[in-house]
Scaffold this motif. Structure first.
Motif, mmCIF file in Angstrom:
data_model
loop_
_atom_site.group_PDB
_atom_site.id
_atom_site.type_symbol
_atom_site.label_atom_id
_atom_site.label_comp_id
_atom_site.label_asym_id
_atom_site.label_seq_id
_atom_site.Cartn_x
_atom_site.Cartn_y
_atom_site.Cartn_z
ATOM 1 N N GLY A 107 6.828 -4.031 -5.339
ATOM 2 C CA GLY A 107 5.458 -4.489 -5.379
ATOM 3 C C GLY A 107 4.491 -3.515 -6.017
ATOM 4 O O GLY A 107 3.340 -3.870 -6.297
ATOM 5 N N LEU A 108 4.931 -2.295 -6.265
ATOM 6 C CA LEU A 108 4.047 -1.286 -6.850
ATOM 7 C C LEU A 108 3.878 -1.473 -8.359
ATOM 8 O O LEU A 108 2.872 -1.055 -8.930
ATOM 9 C CB LEU A 108 4.592 0.116 -6.577
ATOM 10 C CG LEU A 108 4.736 0.515 -5.106
ATOM 11 C CD1 LEU A 108 5.406 1.880 -4.993
ATOM 12 C CD2 LEU A 108 3.386 0.537 -4.413
ATOM 13 N N TYR A 109 4.853 -2.107 -9.002
ATOM 14 C CA TYR A 109 4.831 -2.171 -10.467
ATOM 15 C C TYR A 109 3.732 -3.074 -11.005
ATOM 16 O O TYR A 109 3.377 -2.975 -12.184
ATOM 17 C CB TYR A 109 6.203 -2.628 -10.981
ATOM 18 C CG TYR A 109 7.259 -1.571 -10.824
ATOM 19 C CD1 TYR A 109 7.454 -0.599 -11.804
ATOM 20 C CD2 TYR A 109 8.038 -1.501 -9.684
ATOM 21 C CE1 TYR A 109 8.417 0.389 -11.659
ATOM 22 C CE2 TYR A 109 9.009 -0.519 -9.514
ATOM 23 C CZ TYR A 109 9.186 0.427 -10.509
ATOM 24 O OH TYR A 109 10.130 1.412 -10.343
ATOM 25 N N GLN A 110 3.185 -3.971 -10.162
ATOM 26 C CA GLN A 110 2.071 -4.794 -10.650
ATOM 27 C C GLN A 110 0.820 -3.970 -10.898
ATOM 28 O O GLN A 110 -0.099 -4.422 -11.589
ATOM 29 C CB GLN A 110 1.782 -5.900 -9.633
ATOM 30 C CG GLN A 110 1.330 -5.393 -8.273
ATOM 31 C CD GLN A 110 1.160 -6.503 -7.263
ATOM 32 O OE1 GLN A 110 0.445 -7.451 -7.524
ATOM 33 N NE2 GLN A 110 1.818 -6.386 -6.123
ATOM 34 N N PHE A 111 0.764 -2.743 -10.343
ATOM 35 C CA PHE A 111 -0.393 -1.867 -10.522
ATOM 36 C C PHE A 111 -0.116 -0.747 -11.529
ATOM 37 O O PHE A 111 -0.898 0.187 -11.637
ATOM 38 C CB PHE A 111 -0.785 -1.243 -9.179
ATOM 39 C CG PHE A 111 -1.079 -2.262 -8.113
ATOM 40 C CD1 PHE A 111 -2.218 -3.047 -8.186
ATOM 41 C CD2 PHE A 111 -0.214 -2.468 -7.062
ATOM 42 C CE1 PHE A 111 -2.491 -3.999 -7.225
ATOM 43 C CE2 PHE A 111 -0.472 -3.413 -6.086
ATOM 44 C CZ PHE A 111 -1.614 -4.184 -6.167
ATOM 45 N N ALA A 116 -2.373 -0.483 -4.654
ATOM 46 C CA ALA A 116 -3.135 -0.228 -5.883
ATOM 47 C C ALA A 116 -3.755 1.162 -5.846
ATOM 48 O O ALA A 116 -3.708 1.904 -6.837
ATOM 49 C CB ALA A 116 -4.222 -1.292 -6.054
ATOM 50 N N LEU A 117 -4.326 1.542 -4.706
ATOM 51 C CA LEU A 117 -4.897 2.881 -4.568
ATOM 52 C C LEU A 117 -3.808 3.945 -4.589
ATOM 53 O O LEU A 117 -3.974 5.013 -5.188
ATOM 54 C CB LEU A 117 -5.703 2.975 -3.272
ATOM 55 C CG LEU A 117 -7.015 2.181 -3.220
ATOM 56 C CD1 LEU A 117 -7.593 2.211 -1.817
ATOM 57 C CD2 LEU A 117 -8.025 2.745 -4.216
ATOM 58 N N THR A 142 2.331 4.453 -15.434
ATOM 59 C CA THR A 142 0.946 4.914 -15.372
ATOM 60 C C THR A 142 0.080 3.850 -14.696
ATOM 61 O O THR A 142 0.317 2.653 -14.895
ATOM 62 C CB THR A 142 0.423 5.173 -16.802
ATOM 63 O OG1 THR A 142 1.264 6.120 -17.441
ATOM 64 C CG2 THR A 142 -1.002 5.702 -16.785
ATOM 65 N N PRO A 143 -0.938 4.254 -13.900
ATOM 66 C CA PRO A 143 -1.818 3.240 -13.282
ATOM 67 C C PRO A 143 -2.565 2.420 -14.322
ATOM 68 O O PRO A 143 -2.875 2.903 -15.417
ATOM 69 C CB PRO A 143 -2.767 4.076 -12.416
ATOM 70 C CG PRO A 143 -2.699 5.462 -12.965
ATOM 71 C CD PRO A 143 -1.303 5.618 -13.489
ATOM 72 N N LEU A 144 -2.872 1.182 -13.966
ATOM 73 C CA LEU A 144 -3.550 0.274 -14.893
ATOM 74 C C LEU A 144 -4.990 0.691 -15.167
ATOM 75 O O LEU A 144 -5.466 0.640 -16.282
ATOM 76 C CB LEU A 144 -3.543 -1.146 -14.329
ATOM 77 C CG LEU A 144 -2.183 -1.844 -14.219
ATOM 78 C CD1 LEU A 144 -2.340 -3.174 -13.508
ATOM 79 C CD2 LEU A 144 -1.583 -2.059 -15.595
ATOM 80 N N GLY A 145 -5.717 1.075 -14.112
ATOM 81 C CA GLY A 145 -7.136 1.404 -14.247
ATOM 82 C C GLY A 145 -7.923 0.771 -13.125
ATOM 83 O O GLY A 145 -7.704 1.058 -11.961
ATOM 84 N N VAL A 146 -8.815 -0.148 -13.478
ATOM 85 C CA VAL A 146 -9.627 -0.862 -12.487
ATOM 86 C C VAL A 146 -8.944 -2.186 -12.156
ATOM 87 O O VAL A 146 -8.678 -2.985 -13.044
ATOM 88 C CB VAL A 146 -11.055 -1.120 -13.001
ATOM 89 C CG1 VAL A 146 -11.868 -1.873 -11.953
ATOM 90 C CG2 VAL A 146 -11.738 0.194 -13.356
ATOM 91 N N VAL A 147 -8.664 -2.396 -10.881
ATOM 92 C CA VAL A 147 -7.968 -3.596 -10.419
ATOM 93 C C VAL A 147 -8.897 -4.396 -9.522
ATOM 94 O O VAL A 147 -9.554 -3.833 -8.645
ATOM 95 C CB VAL A 147 -6.685 -3.216 -9.639
ATOM 96 C CG1 VAL A 147 -6.073 -4.440 -8.983
ATOM 97 C CG2 VAL A 147 -5.685 -2.539 -10.565
ATOM 98 N N VAL A 202 -10.263 0.078 -7.169
ATOM 99 C CA VAL A 202 -10.154 -1.315 -6.747
ATOM 100 C C VAL A 202 -11.538 -1.914 -6.506
ATOM 101 O O VAL A 202 -12.402 -1.275 -5.894
ATOM 102 C CB VAL A 202 -9.309 -1.441 -5.461
ATOM 103 C CG1 VAL A 202 -9.220 -2.894 -5.016
ATOM 104 C CG2 VAL A 202 -7.918 -0.869 -5.668
ATOM 105 N N ILE A 203 -11.720 -3.137 -6.998
ATOM 106 C CA ILE A 203 -12.873 -3.960 -6.639
ATOM 107 C C ILE A 203 -12.348 -5.107 -5.786
ATOM 108 O O ILE A 203 -11.513 -5.885 -6.245
ATOM 109 C CB ILE A 203 -13.589 -4.517 -7.885
ATOM 110 C CG1 ILE A 203 -14.124 -3.376 -8.752
ATOM 111 C CG2 ILE A 203 -14.724 -5.442 -7.474
ATOM 112 C CD1 ILE A 203 -14.721 -3.857 -10.072
ATOM 113 N N VAL A 204 -12.812 -5.186 -4.553
ATOM 114 C CA VAL A 204 -12.363 -6.220 -3.623
ATOM 115 C C VAL A 204 -13.384 -7.355 -3.602
ATOM 116 O O VAL A 204 -14.582 -7.110 -3.436
ATOM 117 C CB VAL A 204 -12.173 -5.649 -2.202
ATOM 118 C CG1 VAL A 204 -11.768 -6.749 -1.231
ATOM 119 C CG2 VAL A 204 -11.126 -4.540 -2.208
ATOM 120 N N VAL A 205 -12.901 -8.570 -3.765
ATOM 121 C CA VAL A 205 -13.731 -9.769 -3.599
ATOM 122 C C VAL A 205 -13.114 -10.542 -2.433
ATOM 123 O O VAL A 205 -12.213 -11.352 -2.626
ATOM 124 C CB VAL A 205 -13.764 -10.629 -4.875
ATOM 125 C CG1 VAL A 205 -14.699 -11.814 -4.686
ATOM 126 C CG2 VAL A 205 -14.205 -9.797 -6.075
#
Length: 737
Positions: A412-416, A166-167, A141-146, A173-176
């Motif tokens: 690399g997808l599992y981190q999200f 992530a999307l 399941t997706p984490l939520g806000v990344v 996603v919030i990008v900084v």
């Protein structure tokens, strides 16, 4: 062959876009640009000192507004079907094709070069994963806000390599972004909205420095992910031609050094100065060059360095010392240290001496030697007779101080994502604590009286032998209801951890090189040993936890099954070849982390222990375990099983004692590569604060009474989650043309 004439490119489209925004770029929140009038601004300049634009610096109120928008955006975006999300990403590819010139030119103006074709390739790849998420990655399941936070030297491609997966998995996603990446990131967010991304699913916050990322991370709705930041022709291209996210060191065999240096001199003729981020960077570059020369390095430059300013010529520092700062901790700027070696073994030792491990490029006519070297190098990407090739299908893990997460490929997808069978850890505000005092409390004193003079005493296990703690002290183990003394266990400390790590590091490389089937047979034998000792182990669970005899025996049976599962798992997931658009072959290889420190949970003390132990050793790691301070006896009784097994001596070590003190010892040991921790919120925060120099991979869980993971579950994601935390990935690219 000589390089052709440099073609001067036009940036008219990008300049027009900047003029349209009055060269003052705001934040991107809830699907639109937001330009608060009372905010501090930061000027972005090019390498020649010319003004590009100004960027708004976000404040706490902007972060809260952005987080609220991202929560709403997540609900809308994750509520779409996989097919609908895939169509949005594909549509963005079309939009990017229409406005690729503007993207390319803006990246050039901001010196954050990125080819639109590479972005389109990313979109194609991750749109297909968005389509197939529920089919190929079921039960996640997706984490939520990344939050994706990047440094100033990060390219737009590296930023997109975090944002797009992530999307694709359904997160918002919030990008900084960093300073140079901010304008292209804002343009990309605008194009996302044109492609149909729901408002709030992608937001961009800009600021004056990296502290903005820390402020975003503290928001309780956010999950933070942070990014760090021919042979001679390939070296020139990698070291001097492109904006660098990787600082290269060139290792040359002594027999060909003169030839390589002569070719470097030839290729560097006529090369112009490279722009630095600031004049302050110039000071660092000058200091690094002077120090290298004082240590015997020979300076080779394409042209004379200007007396001042934010520019510096491409520079080769030949015959650098391995411990030179320009090798170990490189400064910004176009510097290429050159070291020599005699044998392949020496080259690998020198390469692995660096605290960094992002990528390596090997140039040789011997393919067997290239593959052997690639496997021995502690880096995330290896290119054979090529350099800086990339494709999103390749998983890449940063090794050592180059990072701990995996980007690219399915891995690399599992981190999200998180397993659907368990909820992600809730975010909470940071605790107010003095880190220097954590783990300094003395163990409770044992006052002898008639009730505790004769009790069974358990030893710890180091290097294949049962032994007492170096201090000679013991801890009292209390029965389930508290009060009285059930038994005594060794009160281990820093010296015991050091002894255990020394034993583990000696045996881990050999264990890692064993074939998966050989490791499987050893883990099977460990399960058989547990089965032979099941009555004694069940008795220890019954006495320690207060479970009934039947419940204790059930936990032992589940533990035997879990070890058999891990034995079967050893040779089932081993990476493989991947389809890449260029000609050649690409390999993805899961590798062991090294020595893993494990602070064990209280819940299901035997079953949780063999689950974590099995995950670590099945993948080739060595282990230093700290038993549950509340229920240590099942793990200490398991030492009998370890003594009778055919595990290499030192592969598994057990140090009992005060949990916080031993956690501090694990965190401060430079050889330990990862820590898995089940304990207090203070312990989790201490590890996050401490394990950054050197960088360690953390797997943390704040355990609370009657809460946390149910270790008795047999959900398929349980083993997969543990396995993914026990390995790091390496990609090897071998071009054929």
């Amino acid at each position: 062959m000589e390089y052709g004439a440099v073609v001067t490119s036009s940036t008219a489209t990008a300049q027009a876009w900047l003029d349209h925004h009055s060269r003052s770029l705001g934040l991107f929140i809830d699907g639109k640009f937001v330009c608060p009038a009372d905010r501090q601004v930061r000027s972005l300049t090019d390498s020649k000192g010319g003004n590009v634009c100004s960027i708004v610096c976000a404040v706490e109120g902007d972060i809260s507004q952005c987080a609220s928008s991202a929560v709403i955006g997540f609900k809308a975006w994750s509520g779409l079907t996989c097919s609908q999300r895939a169509k949005v990403l594909l549509r963005l590819g079309s939009v990017l094709g229409q406005h690729g010139t503007c993207v390319s030119e803006l990246c050039e103006v901001c010196e954050a070069s990125c080819s639109p074709s590479n972005l389109v390739r990313l979109l194609q790849y991750y749109s297909s994963w968005a389509q197939l998420r529920d089919t190929l990655i079921a039960n996640w399941t997706p984490l939520g806000v990344v939050a994706v936070v990047v440094s100033d030297d990060c390219s737009l491609y590296s930023l997109a390599l975090k944002v797009l997966p992530a999307l694709a998995m359904g997160n918002s996603v919030i990008v900084v972004p960093g300073q140079s990446t901010a304008p292209p990131a804002l343009l990309l967010a605008q194009l996302f909205m044109a492609a149909g991304l729901p408002a709030g699913a992608l937001n961009v916050l800009t600021g004056s420095d990296m502290s903005l990322g820390a402020k975003v991370a503290h928001n309780p709705t956010v999950f933070l992910l942070s990014l760090r930041v021919g042979a001679v022709d390939g070296v020139i291209e990698a070291a001097f031609k492109k904006k660098k996210e990787v600082h290269w060191v060139l290792y040359v065999q002594e027999s060909v050094l003169d030839s390589v240096v002569a070719r470097l001199r030839l290729r560097m003729v006529g090369m112009k100065c490279v722009g630095l981020l600031s004049a302050a960077d110039r000071v660092l570059v000058d200091a690094a060059v002077q120090q290298a020369q004082q240590q015997g390095a020979v300076l080779i430059q394409s042209c004379t360095a200007p007396p001042s300013g934010a520019q510096y010529p491409p520079t080769v520092l030949c015959r650098c010392a391995p411990a030179s700062p320009c090798v170990v901790s490189p400064s910004p700027g176009p510097l290429l240290p050159v070291l020599t070696f005699r044998s392949n073994t020496e080259a690998v030792i020198l390469g692995n001496h660096s605290p960094h491990g992002q990528a390596a490029s090997i140039w040789t006519e011997d393919l067997t030697l290239a593959l052997e070297t690639a496997k021995s190098l502690s880096v995330g990407s290896v290119w054979v007779n090529s350099c800086s090739l990339s494709d999103p299908c390749l998983p890449v893990s940063g090794h050592k101080d180059s990072g701990t997460c995996t980007d690219g490929g399915q891995e690399g997808l599992y981190q999200f994502l998180h397993p659907s069978s368990s909820s992600p850890l809730p975010r909470s505000s940071p605790l107010s604590m003095e880190y220097t005092k954590f783990g300094t409390e003395a163990s409770p004193a044992i006052i002898p009286d008639e009730s505790n003079l004769a009790r069974w005493s358990y030893q710890q296990f180091v290097g294949g032998k049962a032994c007492k703690a170096d201090s000679g002290c013991s801890l009292a183990v209390q029965p389930p209801g508290g009060g009285g003394v059930l038994a005594y266990c060794s009160d281990g400390g820093r010296k015991d951890i050091r002894n255990a790590v020394e034993a583990a590091i000696k045996v881990q490389p050999g264990w890692m090189k064993k074939s998966p089937s050989a490791r499987a047979q050893t883990v099977y034998s460990l399960a058989k040993g547990l089965e032979a000792q099941r009555l004694d182990i069940a008795a220890s669970i019954n006495i320690q936890t207060g479970l009934s005899v039947d419940e204790a025996q059930t936990e032992v049976e589940l533990s035997i099954t879990r070890l058999n599962d891990w034995a079967a798992y050893c040779d089932k997931v081993q990476g493989g070849t991947l389809p890449v658009p260029q000609s050649g072959s690409a390999l993805s290889i899961p590798e062991a982390l090294g020595v893993v420190g494990i602070v064990l949970p209280d819940r299901n003390p035997l079953l949780s222990m063999v689950t974590l132990l099995g995950a670590a050793i099945a993948t080739g790691n060595a282990v230093v375990m700290v038993p549950s301070q509340k229920y240590p006896l099942p793990t200490l009784a398991f030492i009998q099983v370890l003594q009778s097994s055919d595990l290499p001596a030192g592969l598994v070590n057990v140090i009992s004692g005060n949990r916080d003190q031993l956690t501090v010892a694990l965190a401060n040991h430079s050889v330990i590569k990862a820590i898995w921790y089940w304990g207090s919120a203070e312990g989790c925060q201490y590890l996050q604060y401490t394990c950054i120099n050197p960088l360690k991979k953390l797997y943390l869980s704040c355990q609370k009474d009657k809460e946390g993971r149910d270790w008795t579950q047999s959900h398929p994601t349980l083993l997969e989650e543990m396995w993914r935390n026990a390995v790091q990935w390496k990609s090897v690219w071998i071009p054929t043309a």
